[in-house]
Design a protein around this motif. Structure first.
Motif, mmCIF file in Angstrom:
data_model
loop_
_atom_site.group_PDB
_atom_site.id
_atom_site.type_symbol
_atom_site.label_atom_id
_atom_site.label_comp_id
_atom_site.label_asym_id
_atom_site.label_seq_id
_atom_site.Cartn_x
_atom_site.Cartn_y
_atom_site.Cartn_z
ATOM 1 N N GLY A 35 51.716 52.433 37.584
ATOM 2 C CA GLY A 35 53.152 52.209 37.479
ATOM 3 C C GLY A 35 53.792 51.600 38.715
ATOM 4 O O GLY A 35 54.971 51.224 38.678
ATOM 5 N N ARG A 36 53.045 51.518 39.811
ATOM 6 C CA ARG A 36 53.593 50.914 41.023
ATOM 7 C C ARG A 36 53.365 49.411 41.024
ATOM 8 O O ARG A 36 52.698 48.860 40.160
ATOM 9 C CB ARG A 36 52.928 51.541 42.261
ATOM 10 N N ARG A 37 53.921 48.728 42.018
ATOM 11 C CA ARG A 37 53.738 47.288 42.186
ATOM 12 C C ARG A 37 53.027 47.051 43.509
ATOM 13 O O ARG A 37 53.317 47.706 44.510
ATOM 14 C CB ARG A 37 55.080 46.561 42.184
ATOM 15 N N ALA A 38 52.090 46.085 43.536
ATOM 16 C CA ALA A 38 51.407 45.706 44.771
ATOM 17 C C ALA A 38 51.962 44.368 45.248
ATOM 18 O O ALA A 38 51.972 43.390 44.496
ATOM 19 C CB ALA A 38 49.902 45.602 44.545
ATOM 20 N N ASP A 39 52.439 44.320 46.490
ATOM 21 C CA ASP A 39 52.919 43.047 47.037
ATOM 22 C C ASP A 39 51.777 42.036 47.118
ATOM 23 O O ASP A 39 51.976 40.847 46.889
ATOM 24 C CB ASP A 39 53.522 43.260 48.426
ATOM 25 N N VAL A 40 50.583 42.521 47.446
ATOM 26 C CA VAL A 40 49.395 41.658 47.531
ATOM 27 C C VAL A 40 48.240 42.349 46.820
ATOM 28 O O VAL A 40 47.987 43.536 47.048
ATOM 29 C CB VAL A 40 48.998 41.362 48.990
ATOM 30 N N LEU A 41 47.558 41.606 45.970
ATOM 31 C CA LEU A 41 46.309 42.047 45.355
ATOM 32 C C LEU A 41 45.203 41.164 45.906
ATOM 33 O O LEU A 41 45.227 39.941 45.723
ATOM 34 C CB LEU A 41 46.375 41.917 43.834
ATOM 35 N N ALA A 42 44.236 41.766 46.614
ATOM 36 C CA ALA A 42 43.153 41.019 47.244
ATOM 37 C C ALA A 42 41.827 41.520 46.703
ATOM 38 O O ALA A 42 41.529 42.709 46.815
ATOM 39 C CB ALA A 42 43.204 41.168 48.761
ATOM 40 N N MET A 43 41.009 40.619 46.142
ATOM 41 C CA MET A 43 39.793 41.041 45.457
ATOM 42 C C MET A 43 38.585 40.212 45.874
ATOM 43 O O MET A 43 38.660 38.981 45.946
ATOM 44 C CB MET A 43 39.984 40.917 43.940
ATOM 45 N N GLY A 44 37.485 40.891 46.131
ATOM 46 C CA GLY A 44 36.195 40.251 46.320
ATOM 47 C C GLY A 44 35.289 40.678 45.175
ATOM 48 O O GLY A 44 35.078 41.871 44.966
ATOM 49 N N LEU A 45 34.748 39.698 44.431
ATOM 50 C CA LEU A 45 34.074 40.011 43.175
ATOM 51 C C LEU A 45 32.764 39.250 43.028
ATOM 52 O O LEU A 45 32.651 38.098 43.448
ATOM 53 C CB LEU A 45 34.979 39.652 41.986
ATOM 54 N N SER A 46 31.814 39.893 42.377
ATOM 55 C CA SER A 46 30.624 39.164 41.939
ATOM 56 C C SER A 46 30.862 38.659 40.523
ATOM 57 O O SER A 46 31.745 39.157 39.817
ATOM 58 C CB SER A 46 29.391 40.074 41.984
ATOM 59 N N GLY A 47 30.106 37.660 40.128
ATOM 60 C CA GLY A 47 30.192 37.174 38.760
ATOM 61 C C GLY A 47 31.403 36.312 38.457
ATOM 62 O O GLY A 47 31.776 36.161 37.293
ATOM 63 N N LEU A 48 32.034 35.727 39.477
ATOM 64 C CA LEU A 48 33.189 34.868 39.226
ATOM 65 C C LEU A 48 32.755 33.597 38.506
ATOM 66 O O LEU A 48 31.841 32.896 38.943
ATOM 67 C CB LEU A 48 33.869 34.488 40.545
ATOM 68 N N GLY A 49 33.432 33.274 37.424
ATOM 69 C CA GLY A 49 33.160 32.045 36.686
ATOM 70 C C GLY A 49 34.128 30.943 37.061
ATOM 71 O O GLY A 49 35.127 31.165 37.745
ATOM 72 N N ALA A 50 33.845 29.733 36.571
ATOM 73 C CA ALA A 50 34.679 28.581 36.913
ATOM 74 C C ALA A 50 36.109 28.733 36.425
ATOM 75 O O ALA A 50 37.043 28.185 37.007
ATOM 76 C CB ALA A 50 34.058 27.312 36.336
ATOM 77 N N SER A 51 36.316 29.483 35.352
ATOM 78 C CA SER A 51 37.659 29.631 34.793
ATOM 79 C C SER A 51 38.398 30.862 35.325
ATOM 80 O O SER A 51 39.558 31.098 34.961
ATOM 81 C CB SER A 51 37.579 29.707 33.262
ATOM 82 N N ASP A 52 37.742 31.647 36.168
ATOM 83 C CA ASP A 52 38.372 32.855 36.722
ATOM 84 C C ASP A 52 39.187 32.462 37.949
ATOM 85 O O ASP A 52 38.624 32.078 38.975
ATOM 86 C CB ASP A 52 37.314 33.891 37.104
ATOM 87 N N SER A 53 40.494 32.545 37.848
ATOM 88 C CA SER A 53 41.356 32.081 38.924
ATOM 89 C C SER A 53 42.377 33.139 39.310
ATOM 90 O O SER A 53 42.706 34.047 38.537
ATOM 91 C CB SER A 53 42.092 30.806 38.503
ATOM 92 N N ALA A 54 42.897 32.991 40.527
ATOM 93 C CA ALA A 54 43.967 33.879 40.984
ATOM 94 C C ALA A 54 45.206 33.712 40.117
ATOM 95 O O ALA A 54 45.908 34.692 39.823
ATOM 96 C CB ALA A 54 44.285 33.575 42.446
ATOM 97 N N ARG A 55 45.503 32.490 39.687
ATOM 98 C CA ARG A 55 46.669 32.252 38.834
ATOM 99 C C ARG A 55 46.551 32.985 37.497
ATOM 100 O O ARG A 55 47.506 33.615 37.042
ATOM 101 C CB ARG A 55 46.818 30.749 38.607
ATOM 102 N N LEU A 56 45.386 32.918 36.880
ATOM 103 C CA LEU A 56 45.201 33.615 35.610
ATOM 104 C C LEU A 56 45.294 35.128 35.809
ATOM 105 O O LEU A 56 45.878 35.841 34.992
ATOM 106 C CB LEU A 56 43.853 33.242 35.005
ATOM 107 N N MET A 57 44.734 35.629 36.911
ATOM 108 C CA MET A 57 44.831 37.054 37.199
ATOM 109 C C MET A 57 46.281 37.477 37.358
ATOM 110 O O MET A 57 46.706 38.513 36.837
ATOM 111 C CB MET A 57 44.053 37.359 38.485
#
Length: 298
Positions: free
Chosen positions: A54-76
């Motif tokens: 229920g809270r809001r995050a000013d910044v969401l920072a993620m390091g991930l395995s398995g990122l695909g070409a269509s996985d973007s910060a904008r879509l997230m």
């Protein structure tokens, strides 16, 4: 209510979170690993919303395995709507690097369930391996576990030498002739196979099969590190992160073989973890070599 930062480190075996709120940094909840058979960002949306509660995050920072070409910060960001402000998204090789060495030149080898190497030079970066358990990840936990269980089956056939792993495999799987069928039918087979890396580590000092697997894993990881360093003309500094390096024979073999390949290399202890690296993405400048690997959406 809002928090300044939600950092997330996501891999095949598990996901960890860190919250920077009014009370300072504190660990957030942990989750099961990324499912490669499901869309990545929708999995993350549910995890982020559950963590924020229920809270809001000013910044969401993620390091991930398995990122695909269509996985973007904008879509997230679009998937999360008003729950987040700025989204920073990077491959976990980048966040592992930042956690271990910060912004300096060098190479970092991350080996947990999977394995990936990132080298950073004065102007360029190079990722080595990280091609997943089917085609790569040499020296990873999965790679070690697969070698261990293959050794059990070779010994069962009479093609390989006896190993203490057999007793442990019988305890887990029962009839060893059915082992491969059990694993093929298990949706968690990647993490289950990778879990055998711990057993190999426990037996490596007393069982020659486990010792050979451990030394071979260290050699594979050293070759990735040397390839990365030489390809970007980086300062000869290396570091390692990930549970695979808790196996002393893997770690010593890594240093031994990397020193053979690059005699003047310095192998430094990691300053932090991949989660620490995710938390520092906000400080990576867009014009730097590492900055080019961070996808941003505001």
């Amino acid at each position: 209510m809002s928090i300044a930062l939600l950092a997330l480190d996501g891999g095949q075996s598990g996901m960890r979170t860190l919250l920077d709120g009014p009370d300072g940094n504190r660990p957030g909840p942990e989750f099961t690993g990324i499912r490669s058979d499901q869309p990545l960002l929708t999995q993350l949306r549910d995890i982020v919303l559950a963590t924020l509660d229920g809270r809001r995050a000013d910044v969401l920072a993620m390091g991930l395995s398995g990122l695909g070409a269509s996985d973007s910060a904008r879509l997230m960001k679009d998937l999360l709507g008003d729950a987040v402000g700025t989204v920073l998204l990077a491959h976990d090789s980048t966040t592992s690097y930042l956690g271990a060495l910060g912004p300096r030149e060098g190479v970092v080898v991350a080996s947990g369930t999977g394995a990936v190497t990132l080298a950073v030079g004065p102007d360029t970066v190079r990722r080595v391996d990280g091609w997943g358990h089917l085609l790569g990840d040499a020296g990873s936990g999965f790679w070690i576990g697969r070698e261990a269980l293959s050794a059990v089956l070779r010994a069962l056939d009479g093609r390989g030498v006896p190993t203490a792993l057999t007793e442990h495999a019988e305890a887990e799987f029962g009839d060893l002739s059915q082992l491969y069928l059990q694993l093929q039918a298990d949706p968690a087979r990647v993490s289950r196979i990778a879990s055998w890396a711990r057993r190999v580590s426990e037996l490596a000092r007393t069982d020659e099969v486990c010792a050979q697997i451990s030394r071979s894993a260290g050699r594979q990881l050293a070759e990735s590190a040397a390839t990365g360093l030489t390809s970007v003309s980086a300062e000869n500094v290396a570091s390692t992160v990930g549970n695979v390096f808790l196996n002393d024979l893997v770690s010593s073999s890594f240093v031994e073989h990397l020193t053979e390949l690059i005699p003047d290399v310095q192998v430094l202890s990691a300053a932090g973890t991949g989660l620490d690296g995710a938390a520092t993405l906000v400080r990576v400048t867009s014009g730097s070599a590492l900055g080019a690997l961070v996808d941003r959406a505001q």
